[in-house]
Design a protein around this motif. Structure first.
Motif, PDB file in Angstrom:
ATOM      1  N   ALA A 293     -17.264 -40.318   3.532  1.00  0.00           N
ATOM      2  CA  ALA A 293     -17.789 -39.579   3.165  1.00  0.00           C
ATOM      3  C   ALA A 293     -18.819 -39.580   3.808  1.00  0.00           C
ATOM      4  O   ALA A 293     -19.176 -40.316   4.116  1.00  0.00           O
ATOM      5  N   GLN A 294     -19.771 -37.881   4.016  1.00  0.00           N
ATOM      6  CA  GLN A 294     -21.187 -37.756   4.911  1.00  0.00           C
ATOM      7  C   GLN A 294     -22.063 -36.890   3.147  1.00  0.00           C
ATOM      8  O   GLN A 294     -21.384 -36.620   3.406  1.00  0.00           O
TER       9      GLN A 294
ATOM     10  N   ALA B 181     -22.736 -32.372   4.142  1.00  0.00           N
ATOM     11  CA  ALA B 181     -22.022 -32.935   3.134  1.00  0.00           C
ATOM     12  C   ALA B 181     -20.580 -32.676   3.029  1.00  0.00           C
ATOM     13  O   ALA B 181     -19.768 -31.450   3.373  1.00  0.00           O
ATOM     14  N   GLY B 182     -19.694 -34.099   3.226  1.00  0.00           N
ATOM     15  CA  GLY B 182     -17.787 -33.627   3.062  1.00  0.00           C
ATOM     16  C   GLY B 182     -17.442 -35.019   3.576  1.00  0.00           C
ATOM     17  O   GLY B 182     -18.180 -36.142   3.484  1.00  0.00           O
TER      18      GLY B 182
ATOM     19  N   TYR C 266     -13.746 -35.782  12.481  1.00  0.00           N
ATOM     20  CA  TYR C 266     -13.203 -34.601  11.160  1.00  0.00           C
ATOM     21  C   TYR C 266     -14.243 -34.724  10.143  1.00  0.00           C
ATOM     22  O   TYR C 266     -14.141 -35.133   9.415  1.00  0.00           O
ATOM     23  N   ILE C 267     -14.579 -33.408   9.227  1.00  0.00           N
ATOM     24  CA  ILE C 267     -15.474 -33.376   8.461  1.00  0.00           C
ATOM     25  C   ILE C 267     -15.092 -31.867   7.163  1.00  0.00           C
ATOM     26  O   ILE C 267     -14.382 -31.342   8.097  1.00  0.00           O
ATOM     27  N   SER C 268     -14.391 -32.388   6.768  1.00  0.00           N
ATOM     28  CA  SER C 268     -13.928 -31.310   5.426  1.00  0.00           C
ATOM     29  C   SER C 268     -15.101 -31.584   5.220  1.00  0.00           C
ATOM     30  O   SER C 268     -15.763 -31.939   3.680  1.00  0.00           O
ATOM     31  N   GLY C 269     -16.254 -29.747   4.625  1.00  0.00           N
ATOM     32  CA  GLY C 269     -16.880 -29.728   3.897  1.00  0.00           C
ATOM     33  C   GLY C 269     -16.809 -29.301   2.270  1.00  0.00           C
ATOM     34  O   GLY C 269     -15.929 -28.947   1.984  1.00  0.00           O
ATOM     35  N   PHE C 270     -17.666 -29.669   1.411  1.00  0.00           N
ATOM     36  CA  PHE C 270     -17.367 -29.387   0.123  1.00  0.00           C
ATOM     37  C   PHE C 270     -19.348 -28.991  -0.251  1.00  0.00           C
ATOM     38  O   PHE C 270     -18.797 -28.816  -1.896  1.00  0.00           O
ATOM     39  N   ARG C 271     -19.754 -29.138   0.240  1.00  0.00           N
ATOM     40  CA  ARG C 271     -20.794 -28.643  -0.575  1.00  0.00           C
ATOM     41  C   ARG C 271     -21.570 -27.239  -0.368  1.00  0.00           C
ATOM     42  O   ARG C 271     -21.805 -26.968   0.909  1.00  0.00           O
TER      43      ARG C 271
ATOM     44  N   ASN D 287     -27.844 -36.481   8.301  1.00  0.00           N
ATOM     45  CA  ASN D 287     -26.747 -36.762   7.627  1.00  0.00           C
ATOM     46  C   ASN D 287     -26.881 -38.396   7.509  1.00  0.00           C
ATOM     47  O   ASN D 287     -27.385 -39.369   8.323  1.00  0.00           O
ATOM     48  N   LEU D 288     -25.822 -38.739   6.746  1.00  0.00           N
ATOM     49  CA  LEU D 288     -25.517 -40.629   6.160  1.00  0.00           C
ATOM     50  C   LEU D 288     -24.159 -40.297   5.902  1.00  0.00           C
ATOM     51  O   LEU D 288     -23.915 -39.323   5.170  1.00  0.00           O
ATOM     52  N   SER D 289     -23.198 -41.109   7.121  1.00  0.00           N
ATOM     53  CA  SER D 289     -21.617 -41.433   6.826  1.00  0.00           C
ATOM     54  C   SER D 289     -22.060 -42.398   6.051  1.00  0.00           C
ATOM     55  O   SER D 289     -22.507 -43.766   6.761  1.00  0.00           O
ATOM     56  N   LEU D 290     -21.184 -42.732   5.033  1.00  0.00           N
ATOM     57  CA  LEU D 290     -20.451 -44.536   4.557  1.00  0.00           C
ATOM     58  C   LEU D 290     -19.013 -44.477   4.956  1.00  0.00           C
ATOM     59  O   LEU D 290     -17.722 -43.562   3.905  1.00  0.00           O
ATOM     60  N   GLY D 291     -18.087 -45.339   4.914  1.00  0.00           N
ATOM     61  CA  GLY D 291     -16.921 -45.389   4.903  1.00  0.00           C
ATOM     62  C   GLY D 291     -16.254 -46.576   5.240  1.00  0.00           C
ATOM     63  O   GLY D 291     -16.896 -47.789   5.425  1.00  0.00           O
ATOM     64  N   VAL D 292     -15.104 -46.270   5.841  1.00  0.00           N
ATOM     65  CA  VAL D 292     -13.901 -47.654   6.273  1.00  0.00           C
ATOM     66  C   VAL D 292     -13.049 -47.736   7.169  1.00  0.00           C
ATOM     67  O   VAL D 292     -13.011 -46.173   6.965  1.00  0.00           O
TER      68      VAL D 292
END
Length: 194
Positions: A10-11, A16-17, A35-40, A185-190
């Motif tokens: 998530a970013q 954000a997305g 690829y980012i799917s925005g949700f904000r 931006n800040l991204s966190l994931g696996v």
């Protein structure tokens, strides 16, 4: 070591997305597709006046900008920090897409443009802008083949085009790029390596 990976995360912050990555390292050189799917929903656009001959009084509208998606490519060089950590400075380019929706204060409802067939179907107007990206990706190995990543970065929007919102409502595309597309931006994931 040379290997490929896929990532999900998530970013947050400016754009954000949900984020999806696929990439690899060859001789420590990194190439990554994003690829980012925005949700904000972005901040509400400035209020303007749209005069329709069908109304006796001017009708007031405002545009809401919602991040839709982002496609991009990043390149960098990985520097190992011990046995389970890696730092990869990255630079890249991509395309940000926003959707706009017109809100009528006079009628307290969303109204749809009917200028094009696409707008009749969706009620939205799309706005695209190019994006330069600068990031520093930190990978921390959890177990073999799985790593946690944390990526702070900065996006600079450029080369957006005029839209109905910018021409009729007097919204400057430069303002849209700087207010809605540009920022930290800040991204966190696996990531899963193979």
């Amino acid at each position: 070591d040379d290997y490929f990976y896929i990532g999900i995360g998530a970013q947050a912050m400016r754009y954000a997305g949900l984020k999806f990555d696929i990439g690899g390292y060859i001789s420590n050189v990194n190439v990554e597709l994003n690829y980012i799917s925005g949700f904000r929903r972005a901040a509400v656009g400035p209020v303007g006046i749209y005069v329709d001959e069908g109304y006796e009084e001017p009708t007031y509208f405002e545009y809401n900008y919602k991040p839709k998606n982002y496609w991009g490519i990043m390149a960098g060089y990985g520097v190992k920090m011990g046995t389970r950590m890696r730092l990869t400075p990255q630079v890249g380019i991509g395309v940000l897409t926003f959707k706009t929706k017109k809100f009528s204060q006079a009628f307290n409802e969303f109204l749809y443009d009917e200028d094009t067939e696409d707008e009749q179907k969706t009620g939205y107007e799309k706005f695209r802008t190019g994006a330069l990206n600068f990031a520093a990706k930190f990978d921390i190995g959890l177990v073999d083949g799985v790593a946690l990543y944390l990526t702070p970065g900065y996006t600079y929007g450029f080369a957006g085009k005029n839209t109905v919102a910018s021409t009729v409502m007097g919204i400057c595309p430069h303002d849209i790029r700087t207010k809605y597309a540009s920022g930290f931006n800040l991204s966190l994931g696996v990531s899963f390596y193979f």
